[in-house]
Motif scaffolding. Structure first.
Motif, PDB file in Angstrom:
ATOM      1  N   PHE A 164      66.331  24.889 -15.025  1.00  0.00           N
ATOM      2  CA  PHE A 164      67.172  23.788 -14.546  1.00  0.00           C
ATOM      3  C   PHE A 164      66.717  23.315 -13.165  1.00  0.00           C
ATOM      4  CE2 PHE A 164      70.862  22.753 -11.819  1.00  0.00           C
ATOM      5  CZ  PHE A 164      71.257  21.561 -12.408  1.00  0.00           C
ATOM      6  N   HIS A 165      66.240  24.245 -12.355  1.00  0.00           N
ATOM      7  CA  HIS A 165      65.769  23.915 -11.005  1.00  0.00           C
ATOM      8  C   HIS A 165      64.272  23.574 -11.005  1.00  0.00           C
ATOM      9  CE1 HIS A 165      69.470  24.701  -8.819  1.00  0.00           C
ATOM     10  NE2 HIS A 165      69.668  25.743  -9.590  1.00  0.00           N
ATOM     11  N   GLY A 166      63.819  22.992 -12.076  1.00  0.00           N
ATOM     12  CA  GLY A 166      62.447  22.511 -12.136  1.00  0.00           C
ATOM     13  C   GLY A 166      61.422  23.603 -12.349  1.00  0.00           C
ATOM     14  N   GLY A 167      61.871  24.779 -12.785  1.00  0.00           N
ATOM     15  CA  GLY A 167      60.955  25.890 -13.010  1.00  0.00           C
ATOM     16  C   GLY A 167      60.547  26.604 -11.738  1.00  0.00           C
ATOM     17  N   ARG A 168      61.195  26.259 -10.627  1.00  0.00           N
ATOM     18  CA  ARG A 168      60.848  26.862  -9.327  1.00  0.00           C
ATOM     19  C   ARG A 168      61.943  27.843  -8.911  1.00  0.00           C
ATOM     20  NH1 ARG A 168      59.202  21.534  -9.181  1.00  0.00           N
ATOM     21  NH2 ARG A 168      61.242  20.846  -8.417  1.00  0.00           N
ATOM     22  N   LEU A 169      61.576  29.099  -8.764  1.00  0.00           N
ATOM     23  CA  LEU A 169      62.531  30.146  -8.433  1.00  0.00           C
ATOM     24  C   LEU A 169      62.856  30.202  -6.950  1.00  0.00           C
ATOM     25  CD1 LEU A 169      64.177  32.698  -9.207  1.00  0.00           C
ATOM     26  CD2 LEU A 169      62.032  34.009  -9.011  1.00  0.00           C
ATOM     27  N   SER A 170      61.905  29.921  -6.100  1.00  0.00           N
ATOM     28  CA  SER A 170      62.022  30.225  -4.669  1.00  0.00           C
ATOM     29  C   SER A 170      63.263  29.647  -4.013  1.00  0.00           C
ATOM     30  CB  SER A 170      60.783  29.729  -3.915  1.00  0.00           C
ATOM     31  OG  SER A 170      59.632  30.435  -4.323  1.00  0.00           O
ATOM     32  N   ASP A 199      67.772  37.385 -14.463  1.00  0.00           N
ATOM     33  CA  ASP A 199      68.342  37.684 -15.782  1.00  0.00           C
ATOM     34  C   ASP A 199      67.632  36.951 -16.920  1.00  0.00           C
ATOM     35  OD1 ASP A 199      70.373  39.167 -17.135  1.00  0.00           O
ATOM     36  OD2 ASP A 199      71.488  37.313 -17.459  1.00  0.00           O
ATOM     37  N   HIS A 200      67.610  37.609 -18.072  1.00  0.00           N
ATOM     38  CA  HIS A 200      67.057  37.037 -19.310  1.00  0.00           C
ATOM     39  C   HIS A 200      65.683  36.412 -19.095  1.00  0.00           C
ATOM     40  CE1 HIS A 200      70.055  37.725 -22.410  1.00  0.00           C
ATOM     41  NE2 HIS A 200      70.989  37.484 -21.512  1.00  0.00           N
ATOM     42  N   VAL A 201      64.802  37.188 -18.500  1.00  0.00           N
ATOM     43  CA  VAL A 201      63.432  36.732 -18.256  1.00  0.00           C
ATOM     44  C   VAL A 201      62.606  36.939 -19.525  1.00  0.00           C
ATOM     45  CG1 VAL A 201      61.326  37.179 -16.945  1.00  0.00           C
ATOM     46  CG2 VAL A 201      63.550  37.221 -15.803  1.00  0.00           C
ATOM     47  N   VAL A 202      61.978  35.879 -19.992  1.00  0.00           N
ATOM     48  CA  VAL A 202      61.152  35.982 -21.192  1.00  0.00           C
ATOM     49  C   VAL A 202      59.681  35.743 -20.904  1.00  0.00           C
ATOM     50  CG1 VAL A 202      63.050  35.370 -22.743  1.00  0.00           C
ATOM     51  CG2 VAL A 202      61.584  33.563 -21.831  1.00  0.00           C
ATOM     52  N   THR A 203      59.365  35.194 -19.735  1.00  0.00           N
ATOM     53  CA  THR A 203      57.964  34.926 -19.408  1.00  0.00           C
ATOM     54  C   THR A 203      57.472  35.917 -18.356  1.00  0.00           C
ATOM     55  OG1 THR A 203      58.586  33.314 -17.720  1.00  0.00           O
ATOM     56  CG2 THR A 203      58.164  32.473 -19.943  1.00  0.00           C
ATOM     57  N   VAL A 204      56.275  36.403 -18.564  1.00  0.00           N
ATOM     58  CA  VAL A 204      55.697  37.377 -17.640  1.00  0.00           C
ATOM     59  C   VAL A 204      55.494  36.770 -16.263  1.00  0.00           C
ATOM     60  CG1 VAL A 204      53.679  38.817 -17.195  1.00  0.00           C
ATOM     61  CG2 VAL A 204      54.638  38.698 -19.504  1.00  0.00           C
ATOM     62  N   ASP A 205      55.169  35.490 -16.210  1.00  0.00           N
ATOM     63  CA  ASP A 205      54.954  34.837 -14.925  1.00  0.00           C
ATOM     64  C   ASP A 205      56.203  34.907 -14.058  1.00  0.00           C
ATOM     65  OD1 ASP A 205      53.431  33.029 -13.062  1.00  0.00           O
ATOM     66  OD2 ASP A 205      55.100  31.690 -13.549  1.00  0.00           O
ATOM     67  N   LEU A 206      57.368  34.626 -14.640  1.00  0.00           N
ATOM     68  CA  LEU A 206      58.614  34.696 -13.870  1.00  0.00           C
ATOM     69  C   LEU A 206      58.936  36.139 -13.506  1.00  0.00           C
ATOM     70  CD1 LEU A 206      60.997  33.207 -12.638  1.00  0.00           C
ATOM     71  CD2 LEU A 206      62.193  33.446 -14.825  1.00  0.00           C
ATOM     72  N   LEU A 207      58.720  37.040 -14.427  1.00  0.00           N
ATOM     73  CA  LEU A 207      58.933  38.465 -14.130  1.00  0.00           C
ATOM     74  C   LEU A 207      58.195  38.869 -12.866  1.00  0.00           C
ATOM     75  CD1 LEU A 207      59.714  41.452 -14.982  1.00  0.00           C
ATOM     76  CD2 LEU A 207      57.504  41.483 -16.180  1.00  0.00           C
ATOM     77  N   ARG A 208      56.959  38.442 -12.755  1.00  0.00           N
ATOM     78  CA  ARG A 208      56.118  38.877 -11.645  1.00  0.00           C
ATOM     79  C   ARG A 208      56.429  38.169 -10.332  1.00  0.00           C
ATOM     80  NH1 ARG A 208      50.445  40.082 -14.921  1.00  0.00           N
ATOM     81  NH2 ARG A 208      51.303  41.900 -16.036  1.00  0.00           N
ATOM     82  N   GLN A 209      57.363  37.222 -10.361  1.00  0.00           N
ATOM     83  CA  GLN A 209      57.850  36.621  -9.119  1.00  0.00           C
ATOM     84  C   GLN A 209      59.041  37.387  -8.547  1.00  0.00           C
ATOM     85  OE1 GLN A 209      58.359  32.252  -9.234  1.00  0.00           O
ATOM     86  NE2 GLN A 209      57.306  32.303 -11.205  1.00  0.00           N
ATOM     87  N   ALA A 210      59.643  38.248  -9.334  1.00  0.00           N
ATOM     88  CA  ALA A 210      60.917  38.866  -8.972  1.00  0.00           C
ATOM     89  C   ALA A 210      60.849  39.616  -7.647  1.00  0.00           C
ATOM     90  CB  ALA A 210      61.394  39.799 -10.090  1.00  0.00           C
ATOM     91  N   HIS A 211      59.884  40.491  -7.510  1.00  0.00           N
ATOM     92  CA  HIS A 211      59.831  41.349  -6.330  1.00  0.00           C
ATOM     93  C   HIS A 211      59.603  40.528  -5.067  1.00  0.00           C
ATOM     94  CE1 HIS A 211      57.792  44.227  -3.521  1.00  0.00           C
ATOM     95  NE2 HIS A 211      58.869  44.922  -3.843  1.00  0.00           N
ATOM     96  N   ALA A 212      58.671  39.595  -5.108  1.00  0.00           N
ATOM     97  CA  ALA A 212      58.349  38.796  -3.930  1.00  0.00           C
ATOM     98  C   ALA A 212      59.522  37.925  -3.486  1.00  0.00           C
ATOM     99  CB  ALA A 212      57.134  37.916  -4.207  1.00  0.00           C
ATOM    100  N   GLU A 213      60.407  37.556  -4.423  1.00  0.00           N
ATOM    101  CA  GLU A 213      61.542  36.690  -4.089  1.00  0.00           C
ATOM    102  C   GLU A 213      62.798  37.483  -3.738  1.00  0.00           C
ATOM    103  OE1 GLU A 213      61.320  33.668  -3.541  1.00  0.00           O
ATOM    104  OE2 GLU A 213      59.431  33.074  -4.463  1.00  0.00           O
ATOM    105  N   GLY A 214      62.689  38.804  -3.630  1.00  0.00           N
ATOM    106  CA  GLY A 214      63.808  39.605  -3.147  1.00  0.00           C
ATOM    107  C   GLY A 214      64.734  40.171  -4.192  1.00  0.00           C
TER     108      GLY A 214
END
Length: 283
Positions: free
Chosen positions: A56-62, A84-99
């Motif tokens: 919803f936020h344009g695919g940008r997590l930050s 929550d409900h992460v299905v893509t590895v790319d988003l998974l691998r952003q988790a730690h860096a984003e806190g």
């Protein structure tokens, strides 16, 4: 107050014999309402951002992650940040860096063997970085884009023996299970299988997670926690409170164009819903 880890809050709730509520964040008002409701209840909570919300936020997590974390840090009770409900590895691998201290990696749509393989890899990646990992086994259903699912249909619910093998083979820290709830319910009419929850609690060593709790009545949630549920996920109930308040305000004030006028009561309605759920999960 500094952010705390989801794993810490789950362990504390499990030891105390009560539940830990986790609320979905979509907008800044959601995050503010969750923090306000938690302060009102004097209870910890989890703020969780789903992959759908990121989309919803344009695919940008930050940006949404940073805003949610800032709200959480200004809260007077402990709050954790969960992806929550992460299905893509790319988003998974952003988790730690984003806190994010935790992530729910959702491979539940894959065949069982592929689910195990993908989840085990996600767990290995997460544990190397100190990230607590939740997964799902069974078919909770009700997510946007999914076909309708009868939560009581044969083969939908989580099998205890399969759950035990799944936890052992993946190393997950918590397991979301299908026991009669469904995502996106706007009426609280779900009836849970409490005997199955008890069997699952006995079968697996990790905390159990209830998805789709918005559609579960208070007494059913309390009984589920007694039977063995720990993390209680709430999303649609906040959106219902938000939208009902906005609709009522605009009906009464149809010429309003300043969004602050209707977002304020919407945020307050969500805060009340958060406080109510926190009172339920803590008995």
């Amino acid at each position: 107050m500094p952010l705390v880890s989801t794993g810490q809050l789950v362990r504390e709730a499990r030891r105390a014999g009560h539940g830990l509520a986790a609320f979905n964040v979509i907008t800044l008002e959601h995050a503010e309402a969750i923090a306000a409701g938690a302060e009102r209840a004097g209870a910890p909570a989890v703020l969780q951002i789903s992959e759908n919300a990121v989309r919803f936020h344009g695919g940008r997590l930050s940006a949404v992650a940073a805003a949610t974390a800032a709200v959480a840090r200004s809260c007077e009770v402990p709050l954790a940040l969960h992806l929550d409900h992460v299905v893509t590895v790319d988003l998974l691998r952003q988790a730690h860096a984003e806190g994010f201290s935790s992530v729910m990696f959702d491979a539940s749509k894959l065949p069982y063997g592929e689910n195990v393989k993908a989840t085990a890899e996600a767990v290995r990646w997460g544990h190397e970085r100190g990230v607590w990992v939740e997964a799902e086994l069974g078919k909770v259903g009700g997510k946007e884009g999914e076909p309708p699912l009868d939560a009581h249909a044969p083969g939908v619910r989580t099998d205890p023996a399969e759950a035990a093998a799944y936890v052992a083979d993946t190393g997950v820290d918590a397991l979301a299970v299908a026991v009669g709830s469904s995502h996106a319910m706007t009426e609280r009419t779900a009836s849970l299988d409490h005997a199955l929850i008890t069997r699952l609690r006995t079968a697996v060593p990790v905390p159990l997670v209830l998805h789709g709790s918005s559609g579960v009545p208070d007494e059913e949630i309390r009984a589920a926690i007694t039977a063995g549920m720990v993390k209680i996920n709430v999303g649609t109930a906040l959106n219902t409170a938000f939208t009902t308040a906005v609709r009522a305000f605009l009906t009464d004030h149809p010429s309003t164009v300043d969004p602050r006028k209707y977002l304020a009561p919407a945020r307050e309605a969500m805060a009340g819903t958060v406080a109510d759920f926190l009172a339920v999960v803590r008995g």
